[in-house]
Scaffold this active site. Structure first.
Site, PDB file in Angstrom:
ATOM      1  N   MET A   1      62.499  29.841  65.775  1.00 40.25           N
ATOM      2  CA  MET A   1      62.792  29.161  64.610  1.00 40.25           C
ATOM      3  C   MET A   1      61.845  28.111  64.453  1.00 40.25           C
ATOM      4  O   MET A   1      61.492  27.463  65.430  1.00 40.25           O
ATOM      5  CB  MET A   1      64.170  28.635  64.774  1.00 40.25           C
ATOM      6  CG  MET A   1      64.791  27.915  63.658  1.00 40.25           C
ATOM      7  SD  MET A   1      65.894  26.767  64.382  1.00 40.25           S
ATOM      8  CE  MET A   1      64.871  25.828  65.211  1.00 40.25           C
ATOM      9  N   LEU A  38      61.566  29.283  58.237  1.00 38.89           N
ATOM     10  CA  LEU A  38      62.353  30.119  59.131  1.00 38.89           C
ATOM     11  C   LEU A  38      61.404  31.181  59.679  1.00 38.89           C
ATOM     12  O   LEU A  38      60.486  31.620  58.986  1.00 38.89           O
ATOM     13  CB  LEU A  38      63.508  30.809  58.390  1.00 38.89           C
ATOM     14  CG  LEU A  38      64.619  29.931  57.827  1.00 38.89           C
ATOM     15  CD1 LEU A  38      65.645  30.805  57.105  1.00 38.89           C
ATOM     16  CD2 LEU A  38      65.298  29.124  58.912  1.00 38.89           C
ATOM     17  N   ASP A  39      61.628  31.598  60.919  1.00 35.07           N
ATOM     18  CA  ASP A  39      60.830  32.685  61.455  1.00 35.07           C
ATOM     19  C   ASP A  39      60.971  33.914  60.567  1.00 35.07           C
ATOM     20  O   ASP A  39      62.003  34.110  59.911  1.00 35.07           O
ATOM     21  CB  ASP A  39      61.287  33.032  62.873  1.00 35.07           C
ATOM     22  CG  ASP A  39      61.009  31.920  63.869  1.00 35.07           C
ATOM     23  OD1 ASP A  39      60.084  31.130  63.622  1.00 35.07           O
ATOM     24  OD2 ASP A  39      61.732  31.846  64.879  1.00 35.07           O
ATOM     25  N   LYS A  40      59.956  34.753  60.567  1.00 32.50           N
ATOM     26  CA  LYS A  40      59.946  35.947  59.722  1.00 32.50           C
ATOM     27  C   LYS A  40      61.213  36.774  59.895  1.00 32.50           C
ATOM     28  O   LYS A  40      61.803  37.242  58.921  1.00 32.50           O
ATOM     29  CB  LYS A  40      58.717  36.802  60.040  1.00 32.50           C
ATOM     30  CG  LYS A  40      58.621  38.093  59.230  1.00 32.50           C
ATOM     31  CD  LYS A  40      57.348  38.858  59.555  1.00 32.50           C
ATOM     32  CE  LYS A  40      57.247  40.141  58.747  1.00 32.50           C
ATOM     33  NZ  LYS A  40      55.995  40.888  59.046  1.00 32.50           N
ATOM     34  N   ARG A  57      65.747  29.649  69.753  1.00 33.63           N
ATOM     35  CA  ARG A  57      65.410  30.795  70.597  1.00 33.63           C
ATOM     36  C   ARG A  57      65.041  30.338  72.008  1.00 33.63           C
ATOM     37  O   ARG A  57      65.475  30.933  73.004  1.00 33.63           O
ATOM     38  CB  ARG A  57      64.275  31.599  69.955  1.00 33.63           C
ATOM     39  CG  ARG A  57      64.662  32.185  68.603  1.00 33.63           C
ATOM     40  CD  ARG A  57      63.446  32.684  67.824  1.00 33.63           C
ATOM     41  NE  ARG A  57      62.801  33.814  68.483  1.00 33.63           N
ATOM     42  CZ  ARG A  57      61.661  34.351  68.045  1.00 33.63           C
ATOM     43  NH1 ARG A  57      61.046  33.846  66.979  1.00 33.63           N
ATOM     44  NH2 ARG A  57      61.130  35.389  68.684  1.00 33.63           N
TER      45      ARG A  57
END
Length: 341
Positions: free
Chosen positions: A1, A152-154, A266
């Site tokens: 994240m 935000l992460d993909k 994460r």
């Protein structure tokens, strides 16, 4: 994240080498100023951004504090990959939760990158916003990230806000910088955390073993704070022969951020022995066969992480806004399968 505020976007000049190296014989001044003098092609603001990204080392050790005093040694700067193309508007459907003249709140699907990057040059949230908002997006974020104030992460789904006016962009950036934002994520993890409610505080920075990963560091990096609550456990051993203290097979955890570092949740979950299910980077170890079967049956092909809640004060109108969305189908199906363990 990754939810740090983006005040300015920098792209490496095409005529610069991917790595810059220079030796400093006399230190003492601020590091950002010293490095901008040492590398004349880099502005002081860009040096600050590169330090924050963890791509600067001295004698092989990461340095990140722009205000620290520079020490003698060999400084190496690994420049980010060049993104030369200007993003174009693309007619990509968006789930809009709120929109006015100053900002837009959307529920980002998993698989959509926030901004163009190598390997994701098109189909990003920026491309979609350029089409949806036409010319009303704030440009403070730079050409590659108009209106974007956090990320935000993909492969993380959930609620995001983007600025449409410069006033909203400045105000939202200030809120994120001050951590004056309500942000709660839902994560499905391997095993469970003990105690069931707590706070994780650590320094996060680039892994010294793999520069593409983040890690908990003993020194350096930036402070990261995550509150968590284990909301549900799955596959808890209940038979008479179960060993005392035996772990459940999986759990649903609500994570509230007090900082927004790259991959924070994460890394924090993995650091407590409960990596997020489906995480290809930080999911060390393997879940039980039953959990692996549940993941396959649910069709989950990403980390099971969803940005469920985003709350903030509207930077222009002063209105208190709060948005909450349920996890998407892949996570819902996985929870159903886990509940049957």
């Amino acid at each position: 994240m990754s939810d740090d505020p983006l005040i300015e976007e920098f792209a490496a000049d095409e005529d610069l080498p991917p790595v810059l190296e220079a030796s400093l014989t006399t230190g003492g001044a601020r590091l950002d100023k010293t490095l901008s003098d040492l590398f004349p092609t880099l502005s002081r603001a860009r040096v600050q951004a590169l330090l924050a990204d963890g791509v600067v080392t001295r004698d092989g050790h990461p340095v990140s504090s722009a205000s620290a005093k520079a020490l003698p040694g060999l400084y190496v700067v690994a420049l980010p990959a060049v993104i030369s193309a200007i993003p174009q508007p693309e007619d990509i459907p968006l789930t809009v939760l709120f929109e006015d003249a100053d900002l837009i709140v959307i529920d980002k699907p998993a698989g959509m990158a926030v901004h163009p990057a190598p390997g994701s040059e098109t189909g990003t949230l920026v491309n979609a916003l350029l089409h949806h908002c036409a010319k009303s997006l704030s440009g403070i974020g730079g050409v590659a990230r108009p209106g974007i104030v956090h990320r935000l992460d993909k492969h993380t789904s959930g609620v995001m806000v983007a600025a449409k006016s410069d006033a909203a962009h400045a105000g939202l950036s200030a809120l994120f910088a001050a951590h004056d934002i309500e942000r709660t994520y839902i994560a499905l993890v391997r095993g469970a955390l003990h105690p069931a409610r707590g706070r994780i505080t650590s320094n996060l920075g680039r892994s010294t073993g793999d520069r593409k990963k983040m890690a908990v560091l003993n020194s350096g990096g930036r402070e990261a704070i995550t509150d968590y609550v284990v909301e549900q456990v799955y596959g808890a051993p209940t038979h008479k022969g179960a060993k005392p203290g035996a772990q459940p097979q999986a759990a649903r955890v609500a994570c509230t951020l007090h900082t927004g570092r790259t991959h924070q949740i994460r890394v924090h979950m993995a650091s407590r022995g409960a990596p997020i299910l489906g995480d290809p980077v930080y999911g060390s170890g393997s879940p039980t066969g039953a959990v692996r079967a549940a993941i396959a049956a649910a069709g989950l092909t990403r980390q099971a992480l969803h940005a469920a809640v985003l709350g903030f004060i509207h930077p222009v109108t002063g209105e208190a806004l709060r948005f909450e969305t349920a996890p998407p189908e892949d996570m819902r199906l996985l929870e159903q399968r886990l509940a049957a363990l």
